[in-house]
Write an enzyme that holds these catalytic residues in place. Structure first.
Site, mmCIF file in Angstrom:
data_model
loop_
_atom_site.group_PDB
_atom_site.id
_atom_site.type_symbol
_atom_site.label_atom_id
_atom_site.label_comp_id
_atom_site.label_asym_id
_atom_site.label_seq_id
_atom_site.Cartn_x
_atom_site.Cartn_y
_atom_site.Cartn_z
ATOM 1 N N ARG A 1 47.725 42.525 48.042
ATOM 2 C CA ARG A 1 46.765 41.731 48.817
ATOM 3 C C ARG A 1 45.695 41.235 47.864
ATOM 4 N NH1 ARG A 1 42.990 44.254 46.986
ATOM 5 N NH2 ARG A 1 41.647 43.114 48.413
ATOM 6 N N GLY A 2 44.768 40.409 48.382
ATOM 7 C CA GLY A 2 43.779 39.763 47.510
ATOM 8 C C GLY A 2 44.345 38.402 47.141
ATOM 9 N N ARG B 1 51.015 34.930 54.839
ATOM 10 C CA ARG B 1 49.604 35.123 55.236
ATOM 11 C C ARG B 1 48.919 33.757 55.201
ATOM 12 N NH1 ARG B 1 46.238 39.928 52.767
ATOM 13 N NH2 ARG B 1 45.099 39.672 54.720
ATOM 14 N N GLN C 1 39.441 48.299 52.366
ATOM 15 C CA GLN C 1 39.691 47.915 50.966
ATOM 16 C C GLN C 1 38.573 48.402 50.049
ATOM 17 O OE1 GLN C 1 40.055 45.889 53.596
ATOM 18 N NE2 GLN C 1 41.638 44.360 53.283
ATOM 19 N N ASP D 1 38.846 33.895 49.650
ATOM 20 C CA ASP D 1 40.255 33.580 49.933
ATOM 21 C C ASP D 1 40.506 32.090 49.980
ATOM 22 O OD1 ASP D 1 39.904 36.449 50.975
ATOM 23 O OD2 ASP D 1 42.067 36.103 50.814
ATOM 24 N N LYS E 1 36.821 38.260 53.303
ATOM 25 C CA LYS E 1 37.078 39.379 54.218
ATOM 26 C C LYS E 1 36.055 39.475 55.344
ATOM 27 C CE LYS E 1 39.840 41.454 54.259
ATOM 28 N NZ LYS E 1 40.946 41.116 55.208
HETATM 29 O O1 MRU Z 1 43.048 41.048 53.410
HETATM 30 P P1 MRU Z 1 42.862 41.111 51.918
HETATM 31 O O2 MRU Z 1 42.710 42.501 51.402
HETATM 32 O O3 MRU Z 1 43.932 40.333 51.200
HETATM 33 O O4 MRU Z 1 41.482 40.365 51.665
HETATM 34 C C1 MRU Z 1 41.022 40.231 50.371
HETATM 35 C C2 MRU Z 1 39.698 39.598 50.255
HETATM 36 O O5 MRU Z 1 39.097 39.188 51.214
HETATM 37 C C3 MRU Z 1 39.179 39.396 48.859
HETATM 38 O O6 MRU Z 1 37.787 39.475 48.833
HETATM 39 C C4 MRU Z 1 39.614 38.008 48.355
HETATM 40 O O7 MRU Z 1 41.000 37.837 48.494
HETATM 41 C C5 MRU Z 1 39.252 37.788 46.941
HETATM 42 S S1 MRU Z 1 40.205 38.795 45.852
HETATM 43 C C6 MRU Z 1 39.815 38.422 44.265
#
Ligand code: MRU
Length: 346
Positions: A45-46, A88, A195, A236, A247
């Site tokens: 994820r990320g 996603r 997270q 994102d 997030k």
């Molecule tokens: O749902 P996730 O864990 O994929 O969400 C991740 C985030 O919101 C991060 O802050 C974002 O992807 C930046 S990661 C460098």
């Protein structure tokens, strides 16, 4: 530093982020469908890590296609890309990486199918390497905004685990520490998927970076006490006007930061910019399973039959963002101009 993802001998290997911090287990993806499943279930994820995984997944998909000519090959590849693109919706890095891989295939349509497969593998590896260098460059730019002795609050995990390595928001912190600065981190736990508690706390602790874990509803308390000097988060997707999808809970942190005159920085690679969107209103927000809200450690924490909502991201309006740190430099308001300039810079 842990390797989030690698591509070795026809296998995409990733650390299973759903099992951290209790177990360090690696998952081997042998097909593009395995990669899609890993993205959907948050094994990886990320935003940047999702992009890297997608590129490697497309290379696996290409290798598995048995086609006599380019047209047949490309038609099958497109179908696999379209399916992977559904895994996603919010992180634009997924669509960005898929489009980049498809373009490589199209641009090399005169090559033999086996040479195109080789070319796609090289491209996936380049996307992975470029992500690490982008994060290091972002860190070098971003660390100039942070002074020694400061405490930085972060939300979610925008670290090495969310990228191919080094991290975006946590990359800024790593670079500040490498520059000899004394930095402390306050990590929001980031309900409901945790997270912050599971990943940011683990990742920073592994490197002995001073980190204090708090629940999300404590951050206003610490801001009011004057114990937060800056906020740095990842993203994102960033719309053309600088509105930031990140997030769920990020918006709340940004409002609190503004109230307390604390700078709110977003660190993200140029691949996270979506200048085709005029504002954050057009960014699709993923709704995840309500199970993630009503259970904690596999134990139900809410009554049966309760109505539950679970938007996984929110939009922070650009007026709450002090600056956006990218590998090409730092964008300041008005973002419509500064982001366009950075996107056009090579
Ligand atoms: O749902 P996730 O864990 O994929 O969400 C991740 C985030 O919101 C991060 O802050 C974002 O992807 C930046 S990661 C460098």
């Amino acid at each position: 530093m842990v390797k989030t993802i690698e591509y070795i001998d026809g296998v995409v290997r990733m650390i299973d982020q759903t099992r951290l911090p209790n177990e360090k287990v690696f998952v081997d993806c042998k097909t593009v469908e395995d990669v899609g499943h890993a993205i959907k279930t948050m094994i990886i994820r990320g935003a940047p890590a999702i992009g890297v995984a997608a590129a490697m997944g497309i290379s696996l998909a290409a290798d598995a296609i048995d086609a006599p000519d380019f047209d047949t090959f490309y038609a099958e590849l497109e179908t696999k890309c379209a399916a992977l693109g559904q895994s996603r919706p919010t992180a634009v890095n997924l669509a960005w990486a898929i489009e980049r891989m498809q373009r490589i295939a199209r641009d090399n349509s005169a090559m033999s199918v086996s040479d195109i497969k080789m070319r796609l593998k090289q491209e996936a590896l380049s996307i992975c390497e470029e992500d690490i260098s982008a994060n290091q460059a972002m860190g070098n730019h971003g660390q100039t905004l942070i002074a020694s002795g400061q405490t930085v609050l972060t939300h979610c995990n925008a670290g090495a685990l969310a990228t191919a390595g080094f991290g975006t928001a946590l990359g800024v912190i790593r670079a500040a520490i490498s520059a000899g600065k004394d930095i402390k981190v306050l990590a929001n736990e980031t309900r409901p998927f945790l997270q912050g508690a599971r990943l940011t706390a683990w990742e920073l602790k592994e490197e002995n970076i001073p980190v204090k874990l708090i629940t999300d509803n404590m951050c206003g308390f610490f801001m009011k006490k004057g114990e937060v000097d800056a906020v740095v988060v990842g993203a994102d997707r960033i719309a053309g006007n600088g509105d930031v999808a990140n997030k769920i809970g990020t918006y709340m942190v940004a409002v609190l930061a503004q109230k307390h005159n604390i700078p709110f920085y977003v660190a993200a690679p140029v691949s996270t910019l979506d200048l085709s969107l005029a504002s954050g209103d057009d960014i699709p927000i993923e709704e995840r399973s309500t199970e993630e809200v009503v259970t904690l450690n596999n134990k139900r924490i809410a009554p049966e039959d309760i109505e539950v909502a679970h938007p996984a991201f929110d939009i922070t309006p650009n007026e709450l963002v002090t600056a956006i740190i990218t590998e090409r430099g730092i964008a300041k308001p008005p973002f419509t101009q500064s982001l366009k300039q950075l996107a056009e810079k090579s």
